[in-house]
Design an enzyme around this catalytic site. Sequence first.
Site, short mmCIF file in Angstrom:
data_model
loop_
_atom_site.label_atom_id
_atom_site.label_comp_id
_atom_site.label_asym_id
_atom_site.label_seq_id
_atom_site.Cartn_x
_atom_site.Cartn_y
_atom_site.Cartn_z
N CYS A 361 0.97 -1.65 -0.09
CA CYS A 361 0.01 0.13 -0.11
C CYS A 361 1.08 1.42 -0.06
CB CYS A 361 -0.94 0.14 1.47
SG CYS A 361 -1.55 -1.92 1.30
O1 KQY Z 1 -4.11 1.09 0.79
C1 KQY Z 1 -4.58 1.46 2.12
N1 KQY Z 1 -4.68 -0.07 2.88
C2 KQY Z 1 -4.25 2.35 2.93
C3 KQY Z 1 -5.11 2.42 4.22
C4 KQY Z 1 -5.25 4.05 4.18
C5 KQY Z 1 -5.61 4.07 5.69
C6 KQY Z 1 -6.17 5.21 6.51
N2 KQY Z 1 -5.55 5.70 8.10
#
Ligand code: KQY
Length: 373
Positions: A361
């Site tokens: 991510c």
């Molecule tokens: O792609 C992702 N897992 C991003 C998650 C964002 C969370 C914000 N606190």
Amino acid sequence: MKILKTNAADDGFYMPAEFSPHSGCILIWPHRRDSWQNGGYAARRAFVELIKIISLSERVTVCARYEDYDEARRCLPDHVRVVEMSSDDSWARDVAPTFVTNGKEIRGIDWGFNAWGGLEDGLYFPWDKDNKMARKICDIMDTDCYDCRDFILEGGSIHTDGEGTLLTTEECLLSKGRNPHMTKEEIEHKLCSMLGVSKIIWLKRGIYNDETNGHIDNICAFTAPAEVVLAWTDDENDPQYEISKENLSILENSTDAKGRRITVHKLPQPSPVYVTENDCLGLDNMNGEPTRTAGERLAASYVNFYISNGHVIIPQFGDKNDEKAVEILQSLFPTRKAVGLKTENALLARDILIGGGNIHCITQQVIALNSDH
Ligand code: KQY
């Protein structure tokens, strides 16, 4: 840089698989005190260790806010490029452009970004700085940029095999907070016309309690054409069990764009990871509300790995399955070295997980032209 209003597929462009050669990787320096505990220092250490490994085999660019530029520059190796750029948080996979190619040229796609659900169930407000990053990154990378801001999509919600097949989840792409005015068929059409795919395999749901509405990149990933890893648990009492079982059945009954059956490798899940009281003490509130609750289950998964040119870098949680995950991925990527993200005294992946995601991510691959390799 030109802003393009056409469809990438009509122009002969497609999105390669992540296991294809990269020319680089983009990350965003972590700074949000309501995402990253204790002022983000542990997360920054995790990012730096990750970047050291990635930068062994591809060019790394880190975007840092004006306020963080000096610190990022000081913490990162000299060969890593640091550029000043505003951001709301640090999820490069979701806010950087998706890169596509026709074999001779690379272009970026600037999707709309609304913090994983906008005012419906998004995770922060505002998100306008994040939403502007893809275009700025295309400028830095010297690529033309498709304007697709009218369609909400995060990079973590799609995986392709580079041969016409795309994997995603219904939980995410059909969620109310993204493109509620579009039918499933219209969404399919948009993905095909921008990413050069012709077959979409829709899994149902992502990892249990994944706050992105079940991004694919946490539950299932291509390791080769017609081969995937799927996050798996044998524990029938774990809510993850039904989710993974349902997805397994979909995959086993699907063929890809070339008509091949899909081989599924089960990647064991770590034992559930929960937020502790101590984690909560280290997090700022967001608009007066806590962002995490003690006892909350985090969306931990080994599937959130990053494939660089030389390595496969895998989250580690201090779990009995840590080594097993590395072993399985090593066997699936024999030309790369599989490594777990940890140091002797720290579980770096847990420090990233508190923020709500993991290695995949926070990294966006920049694809390479065949002639670059
Ligand atoms: O792609 C992702 N897992 C991003 C998650 C964002 C969370 C914000 N606190």
